[in-house]
Design a protein around this motif. Structure first.
Motif, PDB file in Angstrom:
ATOM      1  N   ALA A 122       1.207  -1.218   0.050  1.00 40.13           N
ATOM      2  CA  ALA A 122      -0.271  -0.090   0.107  1.00 40.13           C
ATOM      3  C   ALA A 122       1.046   1.248   0.115  1.00 40.13           C
ATOM      4  O   ALA A 122       2.358   1.000   0.566  1.00 40.13           O
ATOM      5  CB  ALA A 122      -0.954  -0.196   1.455  1.00 40.13           C
ATOM      6  N   PRO A 123       0.511   2.332  -0.735  1.00 38.13           N
ATOM      7  CA  PRO A 123       1.678   3.712  -0.348  1.00 38.13           C
ATOM      8  C   PRO A 123       1.538   3.945   1.203  1.00 38.13           C
ATOM      9  O   PRO A 123       0.180   3.478   1.923  1.00 38.13           O
ATOM     10  CB  PRO A 123      -0.134   4.410  -0.992  1.00 38.13           C
ATOM     11  N   PHE A 124       2.537   4.191   1.493  1.00 39.96           N
ATOM     12  CA  PHE A 124       2.810   4.805   2.602  1.00 39.96           C
ATOM     13  C   PHE A 124       3.954   6.334   2.422  1.00 39.96           C
ATOM     14  O   PHE A 124       4.789   6.412   1.810  1.00 39.96           O
ATOM     15  CB  PHE A 124       3.535   3.581   3.607  1.00 39.96           C
ATOM     16  N   ALA A 125       3.672   6.972   3.939  1.00 37.52           N
ATOM     17  CA  ALA A 125       4.117   7.938   4.227  1.00 37.52           C
ATOM     18  C   ALA A 125       5.062   7.529   5.511  1.00 37.52           C
ATOM     19  O   ALA A 125       4.447   7.019   6.992  1.00 37.52           O
ATOM     20  CB  ALA A 125       4.226   8.836   4.046  1.00 37.52           C
ATOM     21  N   ASP A 126       5.918   7.597   5.949  1.00 31.06           N
ATOM     22  CA  ASP A 126       6.711   7.758   7.335  1.00 31.06           C
ATOM     23  C   ASP A 126       6.295   9.591   8.193  1.00 31.06           C
ATOM     24  O   ASP A 126       6.033   9.975   7.559  1.00 31.06           O
ATOM     25  CB  ASP A 126       8.154   7.852   6.958  1.00 31.06           C
ATOM     26  N   VAL A 127       5.859   9.060   9.417  1.00 30.85           N
ATOM     27  CA  VAL A 127       5.461   9.949  10.301  1.00 30.85           C
ATOM     28  C   VAL A 127       6.348  10.137  11.632  1.00 30.85           C
ATOM     29  O   VAL A 127       4.791   9.158  12.267  1.00 30.85           O
ATOM     30  CB  VAL A 127       4.068   9.719  10.416  1.00 30.85           C
ATOM     31  N   PRO A 128       7.316  10.497  11.175  1.00 32.41           N
ATOM     32  CA  PRO A 128       7.657  11.091  12.868  1.00 32.41           C
ATOM     33  C   PRO A 128       7.204  12.550  13.307  1.00 32.41           C
ATOM     34  O   PRO A 128       7.112  12.256  15.005  1.00 32.41           O
ATOM     35  CB  PRO A 128       9.099  11.074  12.555  1.00 32.41           C
ATOM     36  N   ASP A 129       6.983  13.146  13.255  1.00 30.45           N
ATOM     37  CA  ASP A 129       6.369  14.350  13.624  1.00 30.45           C
ATOM     38  C   ASP A 129       5.077  14.806  12.453  1.00 30.45           C
ATOM     39  O   ASP A 129       4.202  14.526  11.663  1.00 30.45           O
ATOM     40  CB  ASP A 129       6.888  15.485  13.733  1.00 30.45           C
ATOM     41  N   ALA A 136       2.292  13.782   4.344  1.00 28.16           N
ATOM     42  CA  ALA A 136       1.763  12.264   4.605  1.00 28.16           C
ATOM     43  C   ALA A 136       0.252  12.346   3.848  1.00 28.16           C
ATOM     44  O   ALA A 136      -0.358  11.425   2.724  1.00 28.16           O
ATOM     45  CB  ALA A 136       2.130  11.143   5.491  1.00 28.16           C
ATOM     46  N   VAL A 137      -0.216  13.567   4.625  1.00 25.61           N
ATOM     47  CA  VAL A 137      -1.795  13.532   4.185  1.00 25.61           C
ATOM     48  C   VAL A 137      -1.724  14.503   2.688  1.00 25.61           C
ATOM     49  O   VAL A 137      -2.900  13.381   1.741  1.00 25.61           O
ATOM     50  CB  VAL A 137      -2.351  14.253   5.014  1.00 25.61           C
ATOM     51  N   GLU A 138      -1.075  15.135   2.618  1.00 25.96           N
ATOM     52  CA  GLU A 138      -1.020  15.691   0.815  1.00 25.96           C
ATOM     53  C   GLU A 138      -0.514  14.476   0.234  1.00 25.96           C
ATOM     54  O   GLU A 138      -1.353  14.831  -0.890  1.00 25.96           O
ATOM     55  CB  GLU A 138       0.078  16.599   0.612  1.00 25.96           C
ATOM     56  N   GLN A 139      -0.013  13.925   0.515  1.00 25.24           N
ATOM     57  CA  GLN A 139       1.073  12.501  -0.171  1.00 25.24           C
ATOM     58  C   GLN A 139       0.134  11.201  -0.718  1.00 25.24           C
ATOM     59  O   GLN A 139      -0.126  11.170  -2.392  1.00 25.24           O
ATOM     60  CB  GLN A 139       2.348  12.343  -0.228  1.00 25.24           C
ATOM     61  N   GLY A 183      -1.811   4.670   2.624  1.00 24.70           N
ATOM     62  CA  GLY A 183      -3.130   4.639   2.331  1.00 24.70           C
ATOM     63  C   GLY A 183      -3.707   3.248   1.719  1.00 24.70           C
ATOM     64  O   GLY A 183      -3.871   2.309   1.052  1.00 24.70           O
ATOM     65  N   PHE A 184      -5.407   3.847   1.509  1.00 26.57           N
ATOM     66  CA  PHE A 184      -6.217   2.415   1.013  1.00 26.57           C
ATOM     67  C   PHE A 184      -5.986   1.555  -0.149  1.00 26.57           C
ATOM     68  O   PHE A 184      -5.689   2.477  -1.562  1.00 26.57           O
ATOM     69  CB  PHE A 184      -7.636   3.088   1.319  1.00 26.57           C
TER      70      PHE A 184
END
Lengths: 355, 355
Positions: A122-129, A136-139, A183-184
């Motif tokens: 699934a599409p993913f993004a690192d969310v350290p802060d 991440a939400v934008e992407q 992402g879903f």
């Protein structure tokens, strides 16, 4: 440890829940003794084990004595503290190995590892802060799901974003824990492959099962899963790729989303897996024995399916239906001997024979 | 005890050998705890039990504490001393009941009981002393076999008379123990029926297996057995007759000789039976779970056969073949975790899947 272990040897199991319990029974079937290490009192696995150590994972003396009593050590869950593993590994082999644990303990590391093998995730993004969260939400967009990188299971440590505006609330839900945004995936259904690999590099997969979740917890697994021949082959090849790249020894569960663009890996679990419980009544050698065979260096057994099965978890008050299930000739009952029933707690499962 | 026992209850098992071990695993599968009572140290059943009492059958305090800890008590062998049973029964129900034990503990009583049901048995005569022996040989002729009335198993406590002149030697072999002389039955093969009966009176039989003995010990059991439809029905009816007349609760093994004049009962065993081990890989519910279901008052399970099986015992040095069996995809291994291999000792068995 390169030679196969002789029957009569002792297998250490970190964790005394139902997976440890069923591993212990499988070990006994092959003449092995098991020693359970579990911080909680009265572990379900203790009822079918040769020995139990009740101690926290921080008790170094207990860990050393445990390691000293065992000829090989395995685990029923992937979140055993690293320091405890280091201490045990100084004395005795841990199977599957540390690399598989390291990867599966962290969702971000796992996703990157799977991508590096050329597998779809699934599409993913690192969310350290929170800044990263906004990016991440934008992407990725919404809906999406925020998950802690570590220590999540059965839907715990997760927050859903129905729309982009949920970002702040979701991030707050993580309580400062490092997370990833996923992402879903537009999938038709989920399947899982329970795969085993021996020290010699032999790989054997059980038939894929089709999973249905309810409230974030596995509800049913149905075999055979709805897959065409090409998907079925892909699923097995993907599992084999993961096992080989990790030089893995033991059983691994791979959850896959079925999409029109192919199979997408949801997650992997470096252990026997709830979605493999159907093998107890569908195969001559089940996932638990297959895991034991692998970690003691015995040849893998025959996991071919002789019976179609629908596995259904018994969670919390589902236990009220036990008398009804006991009376159903198509149902094989597997109860975990847990004394206290709690909502959301896995108390047992049934394997419904499909004739 | 009339209500079904709730999962989580404790089942006491007298005897900690391989039958107790496999009963214990079946009990755990249904969420029950087991407590083993066994005079010998390190009983095989102890590796998969919640609790073990190591004490002789003469230790009244240990027996009382054991009975007190159990919600029902069963046994894995029929030669538990009567005084121990009396003491336990004063506190907790023993299943199957005492009548079945009384009858099967004594070959003479057993033969008379079976005859009283109108079942065929081998010609027999009571041999309390040498005078009776002489008369018995005259009546029955030779060849024949002299057996102690009590405590015989796996060919122990038996002496063969090839001709009438062997009478004195054979009698001396009994060391003064009361015995019976049995005539040989002209049979083509031996089969056994593993039958179960619930407190409600429901009866379920597994498919008859065909037994081959070697050196007085069961060597193989093959299912299906060579029986025509009428013999198959007779076998099941005979087992049902025995169970009902004893108001039996639990699993019973019935060994039958197949002759041109019908089925002849060889002997009965009021417990799970070596010739029923094939059910572990041939049926959804095996003989061990069926026994547990019966004694806790749960409905009997489905014992129909999904797979043809040849069970073979691993005795003494047969253990040397374990690596070969572990590598055979058609073999399901069942080892008992016994630490010491001795000639004639049952160390495990295999169930060979027949495809």
């Amino acid at each position: 440890m390169t030679e196969p272990l002789a029957t009569g040897s002792t297998i250490g199991i970190l964790g005394g829940g139902q997976l440890g319990r069923m591993l212990s029974v499988a070990a006994a079937r092959l003449g092995f003794r098991t020693h359970i290490f579990e911080p909680g009192a009265n572990p379900p696995a203790g009822d079918v084990a040769h020995a139990v150590t009740t101690a926290p994972y921080e008790d170094e003396a207990a860990l050393r004595a445990f390691a000293n009593a065992c000829d090989v050590v395995t685990f029923e869950f992937e979140n055993v503290p690293t320091a405890a593993l280091d201490l045990i590994e100084a004395q005795v082999a841990i199977r599957p190995g540390r690399e598989a644990l390291r990867i599966s303990q962290d969702r971000l590391t796992e996703k990157k590892f799977l991508e590096s093998l050329g597998l779809q995730v699934a599409p993913f993004a690192d969310v350290p802060d929170m800044d990263a969260m906004t990016a991440a939400v934008e992407q990725i967009g919404a809906p999406a799901i925020l998950k802690t990188r570590r220590f999540g299971y059965d839907g715990k440590g997760q927050a859903r974003l129905h729309k982009a505006e949920d970002a702040q609330t979701a991030f707050a839900d993580m309580n400062g824990a490092p997370a990833i945004l996923e992402g879903f995936v537009d999938f038709s259904h989920e399947v899982s492959v329970i795969a085993a690999r021996s020290p010699a590099g032999d790989v054997a997969c059980f038939d894929p099962g089709e999973n249905v979740h309810r409230d974030g917890i596995l509800h049913t697994t149905t075999v055979p899963a709805r897959l065409n021949t090409s998907q079925r082959m892909d699923a097995v090849l993907m599992a084999g790729k993961i096992l080989n790249s990790l030089d893995y020894v033991g059983v691994l569960g791979v959850e896959l989303f079925v999409t029109s663009e192919g199979l997408v890996v949801n997650e992997i679990a470096p252990r026997v897996h709830n979605s493999g419980h159907w093998t107890q009544n569908g195969c001559t050698v089940d996932q638990f024995e297959q895991h034991i065979r692998a970690i003691v260096g015995w040849p893998l057994g025959d996991g071919s399916r002789h019976t179609d099965v629908v596995m259904e978890n018994l969670i919390g008050a589902d236990m009220d239906r036990v008398p009804e299930y006991a009376n159903d000739k198509d149902v094989a009952l597997h109860l975990y001997g847990k004394t206290e029933t709690k909502p959301g707690r896995k108390m047992g499962h049934i394997n419904r024979i499909v004739r």
